[in-house]
Design a protein around this motif. Structure first.
Motif, PDB file in Angstrom:
ATOM      1  N   THR A 244       2.307   2.078  -3.468  1.00 14.52           N
ATOM      2  CA  THR A 244       1.375   2.042  -4.588  1.00 14.52           C
ATOM      3  C   THR A 244       0.888   3.454  -4.866  1.00 14.52           C
ATOM      4  O   THR A 244       0.594   4.211  -3.955  1.00 14.52           O
ATOM      5  CB  THR A 244       0.163   1.141  -4.249  1.00 14.52           C
ATOM      6  OG1 THR A 244       0.642  -0.174  -4.014  1.00 14.52           O
ATOM      7  CG2 THR A 244      -0.834   1.105  -5.386  1.00 14.52           C
ATOM      8  N   THR A 245       0.816   3.794  -6.144  1.00 18.93           N
ATOM      9  CA  THR A 245       0.281   5.108  -6.490  1.00 18.93           C
ATOM     10  C   THR A 245      -1.242   5.069  -6.394  1.00 18.93           C
ATOM     11  O   THR A 245      -1.850   4.002  -6.365  1.00 18.93           O
ATOM     12  CB  THR A 245       0.699   5.512  -7.920  1.00 18.93           C
ATOM     13  OG1 THR A 245       0.231   4.519  -8.825  1.00 18.93           O
ATOM     14  CG2 THR A 245       2.202   5.643  -8.029  1.00 18.93           C
ATOM     15  N   SER A 246      -1.841   6.214  -6.371  1.00 17.42           N
ATOM     16  CA  SER A 246      -3.295   6.287  -6.228  1.00 17.42           C
ATOM     17  C   SER A 246      -3.985   5.783  -7.497  1.00 17.42           C
ATOM     18  O   SER A 246      -3.408   5.734  -8.575  1.00 17.42           O
ATOM     19  CB  SER A 246      -3.724   7.710  -5.916  1.00 17.42           C
ATOM     20  OG  SER A 246      -3.411   8.560  -7.005  1.00 17.42           O
ATOM     21  N   MET A 247      -5.243   5.444  -7.331  1.00 22.85           N
ATOM     22  CA  MET A 247      -6.062   4.953  -8.426  1.00 22.85           C
ATOM     23  C   MET A 247      -6.316   6.089  -9.432  1.00 22.85           C
ATOM     24  O   MET A 247      -6.597   7.215  -9.027  1.00 22.85           O
ATOM     25  CB  MET A 247      -7.390   4.467  -7.836  1.00 22.85           C
ATOM     26  CG  MET A 247      -8.424   4.055  -8.830  1.00 22.85           C
ATOM     27  SD  MET A 247     -10.021   3.710  -8.034  1.00 22.85           S
ATOM     28  CE  MET A 247      -9.571   2.554  -6.779  1.00 22.85           C
TER      29      MET A 247
ATOM     30  N   TYR B  64       0.842  -1.200   0.000  1.00 23.36           N
ATOM     31  CA  TYR B  64       0.000   0.000   0.000  1.00 23.36           C
ATOM     32  C   TYR B  64       0.876   1.249   0.000  1.00 23.36           C
ATOM     33  O   TYR B  64       0.633   2.197  -0.751  1.00 23.36           O
ATOM     34  CB  TYR B  64      -0.932   0.013   1.216  1.00 23.36           C
ATOM     35  CG  TYR B  64      -1.774   1.269   1.285  1.00 23.36           C
ATOM     36  CD1 TYR B  64      -2.941   1.376   0.530  1.00 23.36           C
ATOM     37  CD2 TYR B  64      -1.387   2.344   2.065  1.00 23.36           C
ATOM     38  CE1 TYR B  64      -3.706   2.526   0.562  1.00 23.36           C
ATOM     39  CE2 TYR B  64      -2.148   3.502   2.106  1.00 23.36           C
ATOM     40  CZ  TYR B  64      -3.308   3.593   1.356  1.00 23.36           C
ATOM     41  OH  TYR B  64      -4.053   4.735   1.396  1.00 23.36           O
TER      42      TYR B  64
END
Length: 176
Positions: free
Chosen positions: A63-66, A60
């Motif tokens: 991880t880049t944002s959606m 998490y």
């Protein structure tokens, strides 16, 4: 993975089917790539669980944002799941029909009430050969074999969807 959006009168998955109140569930995880038709997954839980995941989950953290387009697609998917039960009803009709057809052909179905209908083949090479022959006829069915499943328990993974029709199942059965 196969329940959210597809199982239950409102598509809430296995908890809905088993009549479990959402307050009784500590953590709920589901994919957004099956019934929602997009990609990714989600985890729902208490503030403590979500905070722990944010603080300690390396995947998490890195991880880049959606993307915004994916968020909009997921929002629409949730709306469709909530408001348009006909897809679930159609899928359940197809599952029932598939099972009836498979029984008529004496295919060894494994237990499943989901859109994933495994047919036990046993032999690895035979399962791969069946998958290849179906592929040559324009039907994509994957052979699941060791180490994913135990030795001599290879199977065909039939994946039904609301976009299929009974004629698709008839064609599959004729090829099988």
């Amino acid at each position: 993975a196969h329940g959210f959006g597809a199982i239950g009168d409102k598509g809430k998955g296995l908890p809905e089917l088993q009549q479990i109140d959402h307050h009784q569930i500590d953590c709920y995880m589901a994919t957004c790539g099956k019934a929602m038709g997009v990609a990714g997954a989600f985890i729902a839980g208490s503030n403590d669980i979500i905070d722990a995941l944010i603080q300690f989950s390396r995947t998490y953290t890195y991880t880049t944002s959606m993307p915004a387009a994916q968020a909009v697609a997921l929002s629409m998917s949730v709306k469709l799941i909530q408001e348009e039960a006909w897809r679930r009803e159609h899928l359940n009709d197809l599952i029932t029909y598939f099972k009836q057809c498979a029984q008529q052909l004496d295919l060894q179905l494994m237990p499943s009430d989901t859109a994933i209908q495994p047919i036990l083949i046993g032999d690895n090479e035979k399962a791969v050969n069946i998958a290849n022959r179906l592929y040559d006829k324009g039907i994509l069915v994957t052979a699941i074999r060791p180490p994913t499943v135990p030795m001599n328990a290879s199977r065909m993974r039939i994946t039904l969807s609301a976009s299929h029709c009974k004629q698709d199942i008839d064609r599959l059965m004729a090829c099988l």
